[in-house]
Design a protein around this motif. Structure first.
Motif, short mmCIF file in Angstrom:
data_model
loop_
_atom_site.label_atom_id
_atom_site.label_comp_id
_atom_site.label_asym_id
_atom_site.label_seq_id
_atom_site.Cartn_x
_atom_site.Cartn_y
_atom_site.Cartn_z
N PRO A 77 -50.58 87.06 36.68
CA PRO A 77 -51.38 88.07 37.37
C PRO A 77 -51.41 87.84 38.88
O PRO A 77 -51.23 86.72 39.35
CB PRO A 77 -52.79 87.87 36.77
N MET A 78 -51.64 88.91 39.62
CA MET A 78 -51.64 88.83 41.08
C MET A 78 -52.61 87.77 41.59
O MET A 78 -52.28 86.97 42.48
CB MET A 78 -52.00 90.20 41.67
N ASP A 79 -53.82 87.73 41.00
CA ASP A 79 -54.84 86.78 41.45
C ASP A 79 -54.47 85.33 41.16
O ASP A 79 -55.07 84.41 41.73
CB ASP A 79 -56.18 87.10 40.79
N ARG A 104 -53.05 84.05 32.77
CA ARG A 104 -51.72 84.53 32.45
C ARG A 104 -51.81 85.81 31.61
O ARG A 104 -52.70 85.97 30.79
CB ARG A 104 -50.93 83.47 31.67
N TYR A 105 -50.85 86.71 31.86
CA TYR A 105 -50.72 87.90 31.03
C TYR A 105 -50.10 87.55 29.68
O TYR A 105 -49.30 86.60 29.58
CB TYR A 105 -49.79 88.92 31.69
N THR A 106 -50.45 88.31 28.65
CA THR A 106 -49.69 88.30 27.41
C THR A 106 -48.81 89.55 27.40
O THR A 106 -48.95 90.43 28.25
CB THR A 106 -50.62 88.31 26.18
N SER A 110 -52.91 91.87 27.93
CA SER A 110 -54.17 91.14 28.02
C SER A 110 -54.03 89.96 28.99
O SER A 110 -52.93 89.45 29.22
CB SER A 110 -54.58 90.60 26.64
N ILE A 111 -55.16 89.54 29.54
CA ILE A 111 -55.17 88.37 30.41
C ILE A 111 -55.99 87.28 29.73
O ILE A 111 -57.11 87.53 29.29
CB ILE A 111 -55.77 88.70 31.80
N ILE A 112 -55.43 86.09 29.63
CA ILE A 112 -56.16 84.99 29.01
C ILE A 112 -56.22 83.81 29.97
O ILE A 112 -55.31 83.59 30.78
CB ILE A 112 -55.50 84.55 27.68
N PRO A 113 -57.31 83.03 29.88
CA PRO A 113 -57.40 81.81 30.71
C PRO A 113 -56.56 80.70 30.08
O PRO A 113 -56.53 80.55 28.85
CB PRO A 113 -58.89 81.48 30.68
N ARG A 136 -52.09 75.68 27.75
CA ARG A 136 -53.10 75.65 26.68
C ARG A 136 -54.04 76.86 26.82
O ARG A 136 -54.63 77.07 27.88
CB ARG A 136 -53.90 74.37 26.74
N ASP A 137 -54.14 77.64 25.77
CA ASP A 137 -55.08 78.78 25.74
C ASP A 137 -56.51 78.24 25.66
O ASP A 137 -56.88 77.58 24.69
CB ASP A 137 -54.77 79.66 24.53
N ILE A 138 -57.30 78.49 26.71
CA ILE A 138 -58.67 77.96 26.75
C ILE A 138 -59.71 79.09 26.64
O ILE A 138 -60.82 78.97 27.14
CB ILE A 138 -58.91 77.12 28.02
#
Length: 529
Positions: A77-79, A104-106, A110-113, A136-138
């Protein structure tokens, strides 16, 4: 005789064994990476993908076939680029990094931390060949952190709200006391009688607001009694229906509903808050559905709420309104959060309801979709006790002639309290602290008939003061008084022999009845000895 292999043949065999060993080694490490439960991606030195493990595809959606030989800019993602560039710089400089949190994008957008760790790896020639990145998906960890911080925030604001409510109730006590004194000797024909009645109405409304603050602070339980939930739902909805006739109310109450142990006015307040919230979500006419039922909650049901599994009484309030946007559903129980215009509410209603239900060991939650109305569910622990029946209290003011020790750290309360008690016919001694109260009682024990004791005082609070007074006279009569509602230490004091509790602001009539109830009951008990 077998021909000996030439040097060239031996050298070729060694190379073949080395290649075989290397392939076996590569396969072993590939199997290790495939077994890794966290996503792993391998890049070459140009930042192009050479390998994904299965976990990467499972979490992010992309396959190795789709991305082989390509950069993965698409999932940043841009940020998240500032920390991503920092990680790239570290790897290219030969530095390892670990536990950097970013987003990160999926593949589905979707955006996941994620928490990212990475390191450079060397090629056969001993030079950097690329990088291995572990992601690691947190998401669950972040949800738990948000819940924890939310709980901390609610606790902190709740403490503040409880303190404000206590101080505000003391101020209301002063105003109520003055109004009671002004109206004490006046009949209904007095020219100021109407205005005094209005003042007392305004005080009750203000006290209702402080009860909301106390409810949010989870300090709102006053008198806990075995109660019929159906009766609360029926009476509260009838009262609401008389004021909002444009709303059609449908009720479905389970006949054999289990008993609950609650502070009835507080639960009535919760329901009225939910009714008002529903009405505001419906423009013009609307449908309000109320239902009660017995239910059993198991460990999985209660785990997110931190309460015990078992028997509960469920109250559902469903409206046909505009619904609640999914983006704000997690905030609806926050203090002062509201989507309404400033003139239509403070945002305390649902926060207060949340605090009250939590203080009763229950659960409150909401289910809604935008444009499809909302359902609020309240779960209250069931009880085996029998229903408590309210006694009808007479309206006249009761007087006396005994001696009262009034203990409070507020000059205003001491002054107005003394005036109220003297107007009722009592002789009054006052103490501005627990320490002073103990000394006065020790000196005047035979003279003092009852102590009115404030719960919240500096240095020595009401609980410690009560214990000291009890040491002097085990038969002492004490009426607790507080701007807080009855909970915690006050409940413990009542359970070990304290004679009663009265919440500020109280009027002269309530005060007169509480005092006489304690004194007269003690007189009857003594007469029967």
């Amino acid at each position: 005789m077998e021909k000996k292999p030439s040097y060239e043949e031996l050298e070729q065999r060694v190379k073949e064994l080395e290649i075989k060993s290397l392939r076996q080694s590569e396969e072993k490490y590939r199997m290790v990476l495939e077994a890794n439960p966290d996503p792993v991606v391998v890049y070459d030195m140009e930042g192009k993908v050479t390998y994904f493990n299965k976990a990467f595809t499972s979490v992010f959606g992309w396959t190795l076939k789709e991305c082989f030989g390509k950069t993965m800019d698409v999932f940043v993602p841009m940020d998240a680029w500032p920390e991503t560039k920092m990680m790239i710089h570290k790897v290219l400089s030969g530095e390892n990094f670990s536990g950097i949190e970013t987003l990160r994008y999926t593949k589905d957008g979707s955006i996941i931390p994620v928490s990212i760790s990475g390191a450079i790896y060397m090629g056969e020639d001993g030079h950097p060949a690329g990088s291995v990145i572990n992601l690691r998906d947190i998401s669950e960890q972040k949800k738990l952190e948000i819940q924890f911080h939310q709980a901390q925030k609610m606790e902190a604001v709740g403490t503040l709200a409880g303190g404000i409510a206590h101080d505000f109730n003391n101020l209301l006590m002063g105003i109520q006391g003055c109004a009671s004194l002004m109206s004490f000797d006046n009949d209904s024909n007095h020219p100021n009688s109407e205005y005094l009645d209005r003042i007392e109405t305004f005080i009750k409304n203000a006290a209702s607001l402080t009860r909301q603050l106390l409810g949010f602070a989870r300090s709102g339980k006053y008198e806990i009694k075995p109660t019929d939930v159906n009766d609360i739902v029926n009476k509260s909805s009838e009262m609401f229906g008389r004021t909002k006739k444009e709303i059609t109310i449908h009720k479905k109450c389970q006949p054999d509903i289990w008993t609950v142990e609650v502070d009835r006015p507080q639960i009535e307040q919760v329901l009225l808050n939910l009714y008002v919230n529903a009405w505001q979500a419906m423009s013009g006419t609307g449908e309000l559905y109320l239902q009660t039922e017995n239910t059993i909650l198991n460990d999985n049901d209660v785990k997110p709420y931190g309460v015990n599994p078992g028997r509960y009484v469920k109250i559902s309030v469903t409206d046909s309104g505009v619904g609640i946007d999914e983006a704000i559903q997690h905030r609806i129980f926050d203090p002062f959060f509201t989507t309404k215009e400033v003139s239509r509410g403070t945002g305390l209603g649902l926060a207060s309801a949340y605090g009250i239900i939590k203080s009763h060991g229950g659960i409150i939650n909401a289910n809604s979709k935008k444009g499809q109305g909302a359902t609020f569910n309240v779960f209250l622990p069931a009880s085996e006790k029998k229903i408590y029946k309210e006694k009808i209290i007479q309206k006249e003011i009761l007087k006396g002639s005994e001696t009262v020790l009034l203990v409070d750290d507020e000059d205003m309360i001491l002054d107005i309290g003394r005036d109220l008690l003297e107007r009722l016919g009592y002789e009054v001694l006052t103490a501005k602290s627990g320490i002073e109260a103990v000394e006065i009682y020790r000196t005047n024990q035979k003279k003092i008939d009852i102590v009115i004791l404030d719960m919240v005082m500096p240095k020595m609070d009401g609980g410690d003061t009560y214990e000291k007074l009890k040491d002097i006279d085990p038969a002492i009569l004490v009426l607790l008084s507080s701007g807080y509602s009855i909970d915690g230490k006050a409940s413990k004091i009542l359970s070990v022999g304290c004679n009663g509790f009265i919440q500020k602001p109280f009027d002269i009539k309530s005060l007169s009845w509480e005092i006489r109830k304690i004194l007269d009951n003690n007189f009857k008990a003594a007469a029967n000895l």
